[in-house]
Scaffold this active site. Sequence first.
Site, PDB file in Angstrom:
ATOM      1  N   HIS A  33       0.847  -1.205   0.000  1.00 36.54           N
ATOM      2  CA  HIS A  33       0.000   0.000   0.000  1.00 36.54           C
ATOM      3  C   HIS A  33       0.879   1.251   0.000  1.00 36.54           C
ATOM      4  O   HIS A  33       0.587   2.232  -0.676  1.00 36.54           O
ATOM      5  CB  HIS A  33      -0.893   0.031   1.246  1.00 36.54           C
ATOM      6  CG  HIS A  33      -1.922  -1.049   1.291  1.00 36.54           C
ATOM      7  ND1 HIS A  33      -1.871  -2.083   2.194  1.00 36.54           N
ATOM      8  CD2 HIS A  33      -3.030  -1.258   0.546  1.00 36.54           C
ATOM      9  CE1 HIS A  33      -2.920  -2.868   2.010  1.00 36.54           C
ATOM     10  NE2 HIS A  33      -3.631  -2.396   1.016  1.00 36.54           N
ATOM     11  N   VAL A  49       4.402  -5.588  -4.786  1.00 35.61           N
ATOM     12  CA  VAL A  49       5.556  -5.405  -3.893  1.00 35.61           C
ATOM     13  C   VAL A  49       5.749  -6.720  -3.138  1.00 35.61           C
ATOM     14  O   VAL A  49       4.785  -7.327  -2.671  1.00 35.61           O
ATOM     15  CB  VAL A  49       5.318  -4.234  -2.923  1.00 35.61           C
ATOM     16  CG1 VAL A  49       6.478  -4.084  -1.943  1.00 35.61           C
ATOM     17  CG2 VAL A  49       5.134  -2.937  -3.718  1.00 35.61           C
ATOM     18  N   ARG A  51      -3.062 -10.574   4.708  1.00 33.30           N
ATOM     19  CA  ARG A  51      -3.337 -11.901   5.283  1.00 33.30           C
ATOM     20  C   ARG A  51      -2.059 -12.704   5.568  1.00 33.30           C
ATOM     21  O   ARG A  51      -2.140 -13.743   6.220  1.00 33.30           O
ATOM     22  CB  ARG A  51      -4.252 -12.694   4.363  1.00 33.30           C
ATOM     23  CG  ARG A  51      -5.681 -12.121   4.313  1.00 33.30           C
ATOM     24  CD  ARG A  51      -6.598 -12.994   3.499  1.00 33.30           C
ATOM     25  NE  ARG A  51      -7.983 -12.581   3.594  1.00 33.30           N
ATOM     26  CZ  ARG A  51      -8.649 -11.909   2.649  1.00 33.30           C
ATOM     27  NH1 ARG A  51      -8.039 -11.550   1.541  1.00 33.30           N
ATOM     28  NH2 ARG A  51      -9.914 -11.595   2.826  1.00 33.30           N
TER      29      ARG A  51
END
Length: 286
Positions: free
Chosen positions: A37, A176, A187
């Site tokens: 992110h 990534v 997760r």
Amino acid sequence: MRTIHSPSAMTAWSQRLRREGVVIGFVPTMGALHEGHRALLRAARLKCDALVVSMFVNPIQFAPTEDLATYPRRLSQDRTICREEGVDVCFEPTPAAMYPKGFQTVVTVPSVARRWEGETRPHHFGGVATVVTKLFGVVRPDVVWFGQKDFQQCAVVRQLVKDLNFNIRLIVRPTVRERDGLAMSSRNAFLSTEERRLAPMLYQALLAAQRAIKTGMADPKTVQAMMRKVLEAQPAIRIDYLAICDPDTLEPLDRIDRQAVILGAIRLGSVRLIDNVLTRRTRGGT
Ligand code: PAF
């Protein structure tokens, strides 16, 4: 950085900036932000004037048997990451604000969503397409960023942007990875030590397939058998699917004679991992 909870306040903020000619960038997330992110936020920050991140664990993209209740939630850590990456607004609606009593519209993208993740998780893409459509309507972005790791999700969003005439530019950024190749995912935190050790094998199998195709292997069945062999050497790994497809339609290829995406999903204990690589053949086939 501002935190906005109400969809109408979010739209009002956006409309005010749009009137001033500000380019609004948007990264939709379910929170539990990781380095993947962060990379999206950094790329986005460079390309827009104002950056919005949504953090919303969308209940309607989880089946009743899935991990909605245990999905990681770390809001204050997430806000710190957003602040560090220069985010202007964190949009954090409640489920009731997104799906008020009487809500009934569902967005489906039947063909692109049908196979692969759609087969294992029949609820999933209807929920994703619906929330993404709502988020686009609320945030009114000019540019949006998604990660390649969720390849089929990107294809679903690309299709709905086109079909529903959203005037939005979609940018897909590369996956990534951890140092050993495992694709970053919220997760991954649920993997045991032994499962974590085995998890990069999915990427290794995808890379082996990518290499084989590059050097001329053109029969998808042969390539799939090769990937299966790599993964089945580990009894703890259960294969959900391995597929070689057209990157736009996600239909399986009969012959690998053009650009393809190699998709894979495995289970390790209770954790399901997905990954993909793109490939293009470079010389004559077998
Ligand atoms: O990829 C995700 O995190 C989610 O599926 C998304 C796009 C934010 C929709 O809930």
